[in-house]
Design a protein around this motif. Structure first.
Motif, short mmCIF file in Angstrom:
data_model
loop_
_atom_site.label_atom_id
_atom_site.label_comp_id
_atom_site.label_asym_id
_atom_site.label_seq_id
_atom_site.Cartn_x
_atom_site.Cartn_y
_atom_site.Cartn_z
N ILE A 42 -20.77 49.97 68.07
CA ILE A 42 -20.70 49.46 66.70
C ILE A 42 -19.83 48.20 66.70
O ILE A 42 -18.70 48.23 67.17
CB ILE A 42 -20.11 50.52 65.75
N ILE A 43 -20.37 47.12 66.17
CA ILE A 43 -19.61 45.86 66.14
C ILE A 43 -18.46 45.97 65.13
O ILE A 43 -18.51 46.75 64.18
CB ILE A 43 -20.52 44.65 65.83
N ASP A 44 -17.42 45.17 65.36
CA ASP A 44 -16.20 45.25 64.55
C ASP A 44 -16.44 45.04 63.06
O ASP A 44 -15.85 45.72 62.23
CB ASP A 44 -15.17 44.25 65.05
N SER A 45 -17.29 44.09 62.70
CA SER A 45 -17.53 43.84 61.28
C SER A 45 -18.16 45.05 60.60
O SER A 45 -17.86 45.34 59.43
CB SER A 45 -18.40 42.60 61.09
N LYS A 46 -19.01 45.78 61.31
CA LYS A 46 -19.61 47.00 60.76
C LYS A 46 -18.55 48.08 60.62
O LYS A 46 -18.54 48.84 59.65
CB LYS A 46 -20.75 47.51 61.64
N LYS A 47 -17.65 48.17 61.58
CA LYS A 47 -16.58 49.17 61.51
C LYS A 47 -15.74 48.95 60.25
O LYS A 47 -15.43 49.90 59.54
CB LYS A 47 -15.69 49.10 62.76
N LEU A 48 -15.41 47.70 59.97
CA LEU A 48 -14.63 47.39 58.77
C LEU A 48 -15.42 47.73 57.51
O LEU A 48 -14.88 48.28 56.56
CB LEU A 48 -14.22 45.92 58.76
N SER A 49 -16.69 47.43 57.52
CA SER A 49 -17.55 47.75 56.38
C SER A 49 -17.60 49.26 56.13
O SER A 49 -17.50 49.72 54.99
CB SER A 49 -18.96 47.21 56.64
N TYR A 50 -17.74 50.04 57.19
CA TYR A 50 -17.75 51.50 57.06
C TYR A 50 -16.42 52.00 56.52
O TYR A 50 -16.37 52.88 55.66
CB TYR A 50 -18.05 52.18 58.39
N LEU A 51 -15.32 51.43 57.01
CA LEU A 51 -14.01 51.84 56.53
C LEU A 51 -13.86 51.55 55.04
O LEU A 51 -13.47 52.42 54.27
CB LEU A 51 -12.91 51.11 57.33
N LYS A 52 -14.18 50.34 54.63
CA LYS A 52 -14.05 49.97 53.22
C LYS A 52 -14.90 50.86 52.32
O LYS A 52 -14.50 51.18 51.21
CB LYS A 52 -14.44 48.51 53.01
N SER A 53 -16.06 51.27 52.80
CA SER A 53 -16.95 52.09 51.96
C SER A 53 -16.39 53.49 51.72
O SER A 53 -16.83 54.18 50.82
CB SER A 53 -18.34 52.19 52.60
N CYS A 54 -15.40 53.89 52.50
CA CYS A 54 -14.82 55.23 52.37
C CYS A 54 -13.54 55.25 51.54
O CYS A 54 -13.07 56.32 51.17
CB CYS A 54 -14.51 55.80 53.75
N LEU A 55 -12.98 54.09 51.27
CA LEU A 55 -11.68 54.05 50.61
C LEU A 55 -11.78 54.03 49.10
O LEU A 55 -12.71 53.47 48.54
CB LEU A 55 -10.90 52.82 51.09
N GLN A 56 -10.78 54.64 48.45
CA GLN A 56 -10.68 54.67 46.99
C GLN A 56 -9.24 54.40 46.59
O GLN A 56 -8.32 54.53 47.41
CB GLN A 56 -11.06 56.05 46.45
N GLY A 57 -9.02 54.05 45.34
CA GLY A 57 -7.68 53.93 44.80
C GLY A 57 -6.80 52.96 45.56
O GLY A 57 -7.21 51.87 45.95
N ASP A 58 -5.53 53.38 45.80
CA ASP A 58 -4.55 52.54 46.49
C ASP A 58 -5.00 52.19 47.91
O ASP A 58 -4.74 51.10 48.39
CB ASP A 58 -3.19 53.23 46.55
N ALA A 59 -5.68 53.11 48.56
CA ALA A 59 -6.15 52.84 49.93
C ALA A 59 -7.13 51.67 49.92
O ALA A 59 -7.06 50.79 50.78
CB ALA A 59 -6.82 54.08 50.52
N ARG A 60 -8.01 51.62 48.96
CA ARG A 60 -8.99 50.54 48.85
C ARG A 60 -8.29 49.20 48.57
O ARG A 60 -8.65 48.16 49.12
CB ARG A 60 -9.99 50.84 47.74
N LEU A 61 -7.29 49.23 47.71
CA LEU A 61 -6.56 48.02 47.36
C LEU A 61 -5.84 47.42 48.56
O LEU A 61 -5.67 46.20 48.64
CB LEU A 61 -5.55 48.30 46.24
N MET A 62 -5.42 48.25 49.48
CA MET A 62 -4.67 47.77 50.64
C MET A 62 -5.52 47.00 51.63
O MET A 62 -5.01 46.21 52.42
CB MET A 62 -3.97 48.94 51.34
N VAL A 63 -6.84 47.18 51.62
CA VAL A 63 -7.70 46.46 52.57
C VAL A 63 -8.47 45.31 51.94
O VAL A 63 -9.06 44.54 52.65
CB VAL A 63 -8.73 47.38 53.25
N ASN A 64 -8.43 45.19 50.66
CA ASN A 64 -9.14 44.08 49.99
C ASN A 64 -8.30 42.84 49.94
O ASN A 64 -7.16 42.77 50.07
CB ASN A 64 -9.58 44.47 48.59
#
Length: 64
Positions: A42-64
């Motif tokens: 899995i390429i790195d950009s896809k890994k980041l995309s998968y991670l972002k799709s799982c985050l909510q709330g404060d966790a999501r804000l920390m990666v945006n």
């Protein structure tokens, strides 16, 4: 939540990754590393995309 994981050559498979809040990070991190982060197909950009799709709330804000 089911994610479709694609590797570098387009092979696809389904993986269930949960939506998480910051307080659930450690449990999620172990699961994510095993099935996504450590997967060399899995390429790195896809890994980041998968991670972002799982985050909510404060966790999501920390990666945006």
């Amino acid at each position: 939540m089911k994610q479709i994981i694609s590797d570098k050559v387009g092979k696809r498979r389904q993986l269930e990754l949960p939506k998480i809040e910051l307080r659930e990070w450690q449990q999620f991190k172990e699961l994510f590393e095993k099935y996504v982060y450590d997967n060399k197909d899995i390429i790195d950009s896809k890994k980041l995309s998968y991670l972002k799709s799982c985050l909510q709330g404060d966790a999501r804000l920390m990666v945006n």
